[in-house]
Design an enzyme around this catalytic site. Structure first.
Site, short mmCIF file in Angstrom:
data_model
loop_
_atom_site.label_atom_id
_atom_site.label_comp_id
_atom_site.label_asym_id
_atom_site.label_seq_id
_atom_site.Cartn_x
_atom_site.Cartn_y
_atom_site.Cartn_z
N GLU A 23 59.56 -8.86 46.15
CA GLU A 23 59.46 -10.51 46.11
C GLU A 23 60.87 -11.12 45.44
O GLU A 23 60.82 -12.07 45.67
CB GLU A 23 58.16 -10.87 45.80
N GLU B 24 50.38 11.65 39.99
CA GLU B 24 50.65 10.77 38.74
C GLU B 24 50.59 11.83 37.70
O GLU B 24 50.84 11.51 36.46
CB GLU B 24 49.50 9.95 38.87
#
Length: 296
Positions: free
Chosen positions: A80, A111
């Site tokens: 954004e 992960e």
């Protein structure tokens, strides 16, 4: 204690609750997420000031690292920055456990690989000009911790957002931001309360950071690029508000300024040609408020 994985006795029988009570309970939990971010406000502000000082050097990047939900929330904040503030793509990077494909489809086990994070950071040549944001609800994600440690050793500013008090991620970074959200409505589902807190904290961090860097003037997104009809109208409104000119004159100035709100506003407010406005803005370090206030 891993509080985000702890089951709350209050929610032990939620599968038998009426639907209205279910939705009310889920929404209620979000208030606790906001409270957790408020408690961390001072640390977030410190992170903003340190990051602004680092990025004002002009060459550094804002780098996000995470896995699963936390990685996706960081990614959303990152992507954004360009449409909102025109922050250059070349100055952002997302390092996600499992690679780009993990954005849309969960890659279980990714992960846990510290080696993958170290390899990714080495390939990205992370260094002293960079700011690295690590996001992990548990605060124990091996991938994120390894990335932060690598970046810190390379001289980057490292900031960690996590939701479990005492988690090792806090020791891996220079600025640990604890968002103590506690147990989830649905035990272990950190896309809920922990995720909300992460989203709010990142909103606060990145927006305040861009304001500190001069990408906002008088509460307006003056670096925004008018790439469609809605944004062109918004840009003309901003130029009009900043310069006092009519909407029509502002739209015309925007065309002459190549879509730059800053240049158009400066051209109208100080009655400058585009080249003159560009020079005035450069002298003000790109900060429109300073350029508007400067003597002719």
């Amino acid at each position: 204690m891993n509080t985000t994985e702890t089951a709350s006795p209050r929610f032990a029988d939620i599968d038998h609750w009426p639907t209205a009570d279910l939705t009310a309970g889920i929404i209620e939990a979000q208030y606790a997420a906001i409270a957790a971010v408020q408690a961390a406000q001072g640390t977030i502000a410190r992170a903003v000031d340190l990051a602004a000082a680092r990025l004002e050097r002009g060459a550094g990047r804002l780098i996000y690292i995470g896995a699963g939900t936390s990685g996706r929330i960081g990614t959303q904040d990152c992507v954004e920055l360009r449409p909102t503030f025109n922050w250059p793509d070349a100055r952002t990077l997302v390092i996600m456990a499992g690679g780009p494909q993990a954005f849309l489809r969960a890659r279980e086990g990714a992960e846990d690989s510290a080696a993958d994070a170290e390899q990714a950071f080495a390939a990205a040549a992370v260094g002293p000009n960079d700011v690295v944001l690590g996001v992990a609800a548990s605060g124990s994600t091996a991938f994120t911790i390894a990335g932060l440690r690598h970046a810190r050793a390379a001289g980057a500013l490292t900031i960690g957002l996590f939701n479990n008090p005492g988690a090792p991620l806090g020791d891996a970074c220079e600025v640990p931001v604890l968002l103590a959200t506690g147990s989830e409505f649905l035990a272990g589902s950190t896309r809920m309360k922990a995720g909300t807190a992460q989203k709010v904290a990142l909103n606060a961090f990145s927006t305040a950071l861009m304001i500190r860097l001069g990408f906002v003037c008088k509460g307006l997104m003056v670096e925004m690029k008018p790439t469609n009809a809605k944004l062109r109208d918004r840009a003309a409104g901003m130029v009009s508000s900043l310069s006092g000119a009519s909407k029509a004159a502002s739209a015309k100035a925007l065309e002459e300024a190549g879509g730059s709100v800053k240049l158009a506003a400066l051209m109208l407010a100080r009655k400058l040609a585009r080249a003159e406005a560009e020079a005035a803005l450069a002298r003000a370090g790109g900060r429109l408020d300073a350029a508007l206030a400067a003597r002719p």
